[in-house]
Each structure stands twice: as C-alpha cells, then as structure tokens.
Design a protein around this motif. Structure first.
Motif, mmCIF file in Angstrom:
data_model
loop_
_atom_site.group_PDB
_atom_site.id
_atom_site.type_symbol
_atom_site.label_atom_id
_atom_site.label_comp_id
_atom_site.label_asym_id
_atom_site.label_seq_id
_atom_site.Cartn_x
_atom_site.Cartn_y
_atom_site.Cartn_z
ATOM 1 N N MET A 1 0.831 -1.207 0.000
ATOM 2 C CA MET A 1 0.000 0.000 0.000
ATOM 3 C C MET A 1 0.865 1.256 0.000
ATOM 4 O O MET A 1 1.075 1.891 1.031
ATOM 5 C CB MET A 1 -0.949 -0.034 1.207
ATOM 6 N N THR A 2 1.362 1.587 -1.173
ATOM 7 C CA THR A 2 2.158 2.807 -1.321
ATOM 8 C C THR A 2 1.237 4.014 -1.327
ATOM 9 O O THR A 2 0.017 3.859 -1.493
ATOM 10 C CB THR A 2 2.914 2.763 -2.656
ATOM 11 N N PRO A 3 1.782 5.208 -1.152
ATOM 12 C CA PRO A 3 0.939 6.414 -1.270
ATOM 13 C C PRO A 3 0.181 6.441 -2.588
ATOM 14 O O PRO A 3 -0.988 6.815 -2.633
ATOM 15 C CB PRO A 3 1.959 7.554 -1.191
ATOM 16 N N PHE A 4 0.865 6.011 -3.667
ATOM 17 C CA PHE A 4 0.191 6.015 -4.967
ATOM 18 C C PHE A 4 -1.032 5.104 -4.959
ATOM 19 O O PHE A 4 -2.128 5.507 -5.366
ATOM 20 C CB PHE A 4 1.167 5.561 -6.061
ATOM 21 N N LEU A 5 -0.876 3.873 -4.470
ATOM 22 C CA LEU A 5 -1.982 2.922 -4.501
ATOM 23 C C LEU A 5 -3.124 3.384 -3.592
ATOM 24 O O LEU A 5 -4.306 3.278 -3.941
ATOM 25 C CB LEU A 5 -1.489 1.527 -4.089
ATOM 26 N N ALA A 6 -2.758 3.917 -2.432
ATOM 27 C CA ALA A 6 -3.786 4.412 -1.510
ATOM 28 C C ALA A 6 -4.561 5.561 -2.152
ATOM 29 O O ALA A 6 -5.792 5.617 -2.065
ATOM 30 C CB ALA A 6 -3.153 4.865 -0.211
ATOM 31 N N ALA A 7 -3.844 6.454 -2.833
ATOM 32 C CA ALA A 7 -4.500 7.583 -3.489
ATOM 33 C C ALA A 7 -5.404 7.086 -4.614
ATOM 34 O O ALA A 7 -6.554 7.526 -4.762
ATOM 35 C CB ALA A 7 -3.463 8.559 -4.028
ATOM 36 N N LEU A 8 -4.885 6.134 -5.411
ATOM 37 C CA LEU A 8 -5.661 5.629 -6.543
ATOM 38 C C LEU A 8 -6.944 4.955 -6.057
ATOM 39 O O LEU A 8 -8.035 5.231 -6.564
ATOM 40 C CB LEU A 8 -4.808 4.639 -7.343
ATOM 41 N N LEU A 9 -6.826 4.080 -5.066
ATOM 42 C CA LEU A 9 -8.002 3.361 -4.575
ATOM 43 C C LEU A 9 -8.964 4.316 -3.878
ATOM 44 O O LEU A 9 -10.179 4.279 -4.113
ATOM 45 C CB LEU A 9 -7.578 2.235 -3.624
ATOM 46 N N GLY A 10 -8.419 5.180 -3.031
ATOM 47 C CA GLY A 10 -9.283 6.103 -2.285
ATOM 48 C C GLY A 10 -10.080 6.992 -3.215
ATOM 49 O O GLY A 10 -11.305 7.116 -3.096
ATOM 50 N N LEU A 11 -9.392 7.609 -4.197
ATOM 51 C CA LEU A 11 -10.070 8.540 -5.101
ATOM 52 C C LEU A 11 -10.928 7.781 -6.122
ATOM 53 O O LEU A 11 -12.060 8.169 -6.411
ATOM 54 C CB LEU A 11 -9.047 9.410 -5.828
ATOM 55 N N GLY A 12 -10.384 6.692 -6.675
ATOM 56 C CA GLY A 12 -11.065 5.967 -7.755
ATOM 57 C C GLY A 12 -12.316 5.255 -7.288
ATOM 58 O O GLY A 12 -13.362 5.337 -7.931
ATOM 59 N N LEU A 13 -12.233 4.571 -6.145
ATOM 60 C CA LEU A 13 -13.405 3.826 -5.678
ATOM 61 C C LEU A 13 -14.509 4.786 -5.237
ATOM 62 O O LEU A 13 -15.695 4.493 -5.390
ATOM 63 C CB LEU A 13 -13.024 2.890 -4.535
ATOM 64 N N ASN A 14 -14.105 5.930 -4.689
ATOM 65 C CA ASN A 14 -15.110 6.933 -4.330
ATOM 66 C C ASN A 14 -15.776 7.492 -5.582
ATOM 67 O O ASN A 14 -17.005 7.627 -5.649
ATOM 68 C CB ASN A 14 -14.438 8.061 -3.550
ATOM 69 N N GLU A 15 -14.953 7.759 -6.608
ATOM 70 C CA GLU A 15 -15.484 8.315 -7.847
ATOM 71 C C GLU A 15 -16.471 7.336 -8.496
ATOM 72 O O GLU A 15 -17.474 7.743 -9.086
ATOM 73 C CB GLU A 15 -14.334 8.629 -8.804
ATOM 74 N N ALA A 16 -16.177 6.042 -8.389
ATOM 75 C CA ALA A 16 -17.039 5.026 -9.021
ATOM 76 C C ALA A 16 -18.479 5.139 -8.525
ATOM 77 O O ALA A 16 -19.424 4.960 -9.301
ATOM 78 C CB ALA A 16 -16.493 3.628 -8.734
ATOM 79 N N ALA A 17 -18.625 5.459 -7.239
ATOM 80 C CA ALA A 17 -19.979 5.575 -6.692
ATOM 81 C C ALA A 17 -20.738 6.714 -7.375
ATOM 82 O O ALA A 17 -21.905 6.558 -7.742
ATOM 83 C CB ALA A 17 -19.909 5.816 -5.187
ATOM 84 N N TYR A 18 -20.052 7.841 -7.582
ATOM 85 C CA TYR A 18 -20.711 8.967 -8.248
ATOM 86 C C TYR A 18 -20.935 8.666 -9.729
ATOM 87 O O TYR A 18 -21.985 8.972 -10.287
ATOM 88 C CB TYR A 18 -19.867 10.241 -8.093
ATOM 89 N N MET A 19 -19.910 8.061 -10.364
ATOM 90 C CA MET A 19 -20.035 7.776 -11.790
ATOM 91 C C MET A 19 -21.172 6.795 -12.061
ATOM 92 O O MET A 19 -21.855 6.890 -13.068
ATOM 93 C CB MET A 19 -18.724 7.191 -12.341
ATOM 94 N N SER A 20 -21.370 5.835 -11.160
ATOM 95 C CA SER A 20 -22.412 4.842 -11.425
ATOM 96 C C SER A 20 -23.782 5.511 -11.474
ATOM 97 O O SER A 20 -24.634 5.133 -12.270
ATOM 98 C CB SER A 20 -22.380 3.739 -10.369
#
Lengths: 266, 309
Positions: B147-166
């Motif tokens: 869990m690098t900063p990059f992966l944490a940022a990607l998952l945190g931002l991306g999975l949250n965005e998915a909820a709005y995008m859906s």
C-alpha cells in the motif's frame, strides 16, 4: 423501386407461418388478450385492425416475444415462441435462444426506432455484422442494395435526424430485411407519419407483399388492407371479433362492433 | 422528400437600410463602472497585503512544483478511469434483474458516497491494520509494502469516484428511449450487445457533460491525497513553503496550476461533447475555431450590417 424478392428466404410449406392457440396476455390486473386463435400462412399479408387498446399491437409483440404470453401457445414456423416443450413441461428459453428466434422475424415500429447515432447505412448493416457475424463488406453490399430498393440510395450517409419520417421508416424496413427474415411484423408503420409521407412507405410494403413476404400488419390504412391484404382480422377488447377476406370484412361486416368501428374510420 | 429551398429571387435593389437611434442602456454603464470599482478595490487590498508576489513566477516552473503538477494530473486521470470503468459496471449491476447484484451495487454507492473521501483515503493507507498480510495465492507480501501512497491515493479517489459515476451512468442509460432496446432485441441482438452497441453510445450524450465536471472536480479533490503522502501539487507546494516560509505564495502558485489544468480540460470537454452529439441534432454547433474563422471571413468582406438570421 425494383424487386425485393431476392432477400426473402423461401418459406417452407405445409404448415402455417404463425399459429396462435388460445393466446392470453395480462399486464398485472389488465387482461389484454383474451384467447386469440388464428393462423397466418406463408406468403400471406395478414392485416390486424381494431380500436386502440384492442390488443392488436400487444399480440404482434408476442409473436417475437417482446411480450411474454400468459396462457396458450404461439408457434412461428412450427417452433414454439419463447419456450421449449419437453413432455408436458414448458421450459423458458435462454436469452440467446430467444435472440436466435427473433433473427427470423423482422419488425417495423410505429416510431421507427432507428439507431440515431448511426447513419442509414450503418443502421442496416448493424444486425448482420453484430448478430450474424457477417463481414463488413458483405453486409455493406446488401445494405446498399436494400437502401437502393427502398429508394434511399442517395441517403446512405444521412443520420436518422436528417431524414423525413417516411424516409426513416423505409430505412427501418431495410434494416429489418437485412436479416433476411421469413416473417415481417409491422406495428402501425404509418401512424406517426405526415399524411403526404404515408404513400411512400405503403409502396415499399406493397412491393414486399408482391414478392411473397409473409407479413402481419397492424394498421389503420383500410385502403392498404383492402388492396394488398389477403386476410383481415378485426380485434376488439382482446378477442378476434371478425375475420375474413379484407374486401368482405370491410364492405360487408357481419358484427355490430365491426360495423361501428368501420363507420368511424372509413 | 428533398429539402425545399426558398427560391424567391432577391430584390436587385436593396431596400433602404433603417438608420434608427438604438435604445440607450444606461444601467449597463452604471453596473460596469461598479464592477470595475470593486475589482480595483480588491486589487489594491491584495497588492498591499504582506504577500511576496515576486516569487510566484519563479516557483511556477520550479522542478518540485512541476513534478507535483504531473502527479496531480496522472492520479486524477487514473482515478477517473478506475471510477468510470467501475461506475459503468456498478450501473449495469444496479439495473440488472438479479436481486443480488443490484443490492450489492446499491450498498456500494450508499457506502462510498456516504463517507468522506479523506476518510476513505486514510483507510486505504492504513489498511494494514485490518489486513497485515496481502495474500493473493500467487503473490504474498506485507500490506505495508504494497500500500504505497500512490496505490492508496488511486483506490481512495477511484473507488469513491465510481460511486458517483455509477449514478451518472445509470441516469444516462435510463435516458435512452425504450424503443431502442426493443428495436435492437427485435433484430436478434442480445442484452450485452444491445447495451454496448445501442444503449451506451446514446447514453454517452447524457453521461459526458457531468463526467467532465467530475473530472475537473477530481483534479482538485486529488489534493486530499497529500494526507497519504502522495506527492501531488498541494503536497509539493507545502514542501517548499515549509522551508521557504512562502506559505500563501505557494498556494497561489498551486492555484494558478489548477486553473491552467481545469481550463485545458474544459476545452477538451467541449470537443468530446460535440463528438457524442452526432446524430442527435441535424447540424453540430461550430467549434470556437470555426466560429472565429467565419467571423474573420465576414469581417474581411464587410459591406453592410449582417441581418440577424
């Protein structure tokens, strides 16, 4: 407009193209079809008329399983629509099997329902390429031929929004024919058209009938029914009230309900 | 059948042009003067503030800042792609007739939309508290290493965005006329084919504008990733200000970059929207460039005032 005949698969003879036995359809509490029995023979032009809400469009949509029937049996080309019978048990067909049945049945809608993000040519090519996995070249060649024959050879690159209603409906007919169906369903194909555009669509349908296509037409065009139709059924309130040759039914209706309906529309 | 063109011959001698005195709009002049006055006052206030504006142009192209801009840009794009793909899947799941998948999708949206992004970012960053070891069968490692900063940022931002995008995708799919699905089914196309070839391309027209909005939002929301030590623009700006003590100046530098990024992507959005408008209107609106060229041409052959069409 030249012959459309080459695109019609030779119909196997000996049995009716469509056979309905006691077909019922309910939407919740609304009982729309209350036992329809009828047969449509190959190469026949079969017209369905009746007041709105009589169930004629619903019956048409049952034939290609856009609606599931609630009771009875419905056969197209001797094949049960939407189900498989083993012994006395009915099994629902899988989605892909229903799709396979629909490939042989073309449908033309009142509101055209062309794909607005595709050109006329792409609309006609779509199903052969996507469903039958035909090469683009083969599909394009047939699509161009079909568009030529419905008189739209010069409109291939136009999007539906750039075509008149009559032109759109003719593209829709070409799109249905591209799958080389053995049966064509027409759901009030001219009802959404301006009066001066009705003729061009009826001409294409007349042409198709002359080439021997089996057609079931829900229509308010009594002139077309009389001229082109081989049989005519008057439906009201979910039942067949009167059936016969169009000329007989239209000029000499036997039933009171038929008489009153015809007196309003003729 | 063909378009009829008005063939009335234009009169050879044009009628006398009307030369009337236009209505005066005094209110506009007053309002304009008031706006300028307020802007001047704000400008004076800012220029008298204890802010060292001189350093801003230098830091604008500073290597650390540029690397922050790059990190902001790519984490935003990647998180958005993840959100878009997952959002489409969730929307389809939500609308499916299978009660299990639709409930799962509903629950996902409920959870990821209902908790703050910052919390989700921190949760991913500290996921080793829950799963100390990551074991995928073929791959096994300490979660702290994965869990690098990059992966944490990607998952945190991306999975949250998915909820709005859906929700955006679902609205788009529902906006497509039912007759389209029926026509496609009647041609023998399966559900999947119908979705891919007929429904989604038409839904795009409804999906694209709010998605552009979401992306521009994402460019700025990605600044929250500074909390998981991801080297995006705000983190980089703060790194500099912690040594140079130019705190506000560095926020100005970052803001200028955010403005540049959002402007560029607003322009891109315009062209993407235009592409998906194909077939929905008879004639596409001209692009700004085409409009400029047309105006220049008009200007060149200017003889009499253009009559409003």
């Amino acid at each position: 407009m030249s012959s459309l005949g080459k695109d019609i698969a030779p119909s196997t003879t000996g049995h009716p193209m469509v056979r309905a036995e006691g077909v019922h359809k309910s939407f919740g509490l609304a009982h729309i079809l209350k036992g329809i029995d009828l047969e449509v023979n190959p190469r026949e032009v079969f017209c369905l008329i009746g007041p709105s809400g009589s169930g004629k469009s619903t019956f048409l949509r049952c034939i290609n399983h856009l609606e599931k029937i609630s009771a009875g049996r419905l056969y197209v080309d001797n094949e049960l629509v939407g189900y498989r019978q083993r012994g006395d048990k009915l099994y629902e067909l899988k989605e892909s099997e229903v799709a396979a049945q629909r490939r042989n049945i073309g449908m033309v809608f009142q509101r055209f329902n062309l794909f607005p993000h595709m050109t006329a040519l792409e609309n006609v090519m779509e199903a052969p390429v996507q469903v039958r996995r035909e090469s683009k070249a083969v599909a394009r060649e047939r699509a161009e031929r079909l568009l030529d024959r419905v008189g739209l050879g010069d409109r291939k690159g136009h999007y539906p929004a750039q075509l008149s209603g009559g032109q759109q409906q003719r593209v829709a007919i070409a799109r249905a024919l591209a799958m080389e169906p053995k049966l064509m369903l027409f759901d009030e194909p001219t009802s959404a058209l301006d009066p001066e555009l009705v003729g061009e669509v009826l001409d294409v349908m007349r042409d198709l009938a002359e080439d021997g296509m089996t057609m079931i037409v829900v229509t308010h065009e009594m002139g077309f029914a009389r001229e082109v139709g081989d049989s005519l059924v008057f439906m009201d309130d979910g039942v067949v009230v009167e059936a016969g040759h169009p000329r007989d039914v239209l000029t000499n209706p036997q039933h009171d309900r038929t008489k009153s309906f015809l007196s309003k529309v003729l | 059948m063909t378009d009829t063109v008005d063939k009335t011959p234009a009169p050879t001698v044009p009628p006398e042009q009307i030369k009337a005195i236009p209505v005066r709009h005094y209110g506009r002049w007053v309002a304009g003067a008031a706006v300028i006055a307020i802007l001047v006052l704000i400008g004076i206030a800012f220029s008298n503030a204890k802010i060292n504006y001189g350093v801003i142009p230098d830091y604008l192209t500073d290597g650390t800042i540029l690397s922050g801009v790059w990190h902001t840009l790519y984490i935003s794009v990647l998180a958005m792609v993840l959100g878009l793909v997952l959002g489409v899947i969730l929307a389809v799941m939500r609308m499916s007739s299978n009660p299990v998948t639709s409930t799962v999708a509903w629950f996902y949206v409920w959870f990821f939309r209902g908790t703050p992004v910052l919390v989700q970012l921190l949760l991913w960053y500290n996921i080793s508290l829950v799963f100390p070891i990551l074991n995928l069968g073929f791959y096994k490692d300490e979660m702290n290493q994965v869990m690098t900063p990059f992966l944490a940022a990607l998952l945190g931002l991306g999975l949250n965005e998915a909820a709005y995008m859906s929700e955006i995708v679902r609205a788009g799919i529902q906006s497509v006329d039912e007759g389209q699905t029926e026509a496609s089914h009647a041609l023998g196309m399966t559900q999947g084919k119908t979705l891919r070839r007929v429904v989604l391309p038409q839904a795009m027209r409804v999906i694209v504008p709010p998605t552009g909005n979401e992306f521009i939002n994402m460019l700025k929301t990605s600044s929250l990733a500074y909390a998981v030590q991801f080297n995006e623009l705000i983190k980089r700006a703060q790194d500099i200000s912690s040594t140079s003590l130019a705190v506000v100046e560095m926020f100005f530098v970052a803001s200028i970059w955010y403005l540049i990024l959002t402007t560029v992507f607003s322009i891109a959005q315009y062209y993407i929207e235009r592409r998906y408008a194909r077939g929905s209107s008879r004639n596409l609106p001209p692009t700004p460039l085409q409009r400029l060229r047309k105006n220049l041409r008009l200007f060149g052959s200017f003889r009499r005032p253009e009559v409003a069409r």
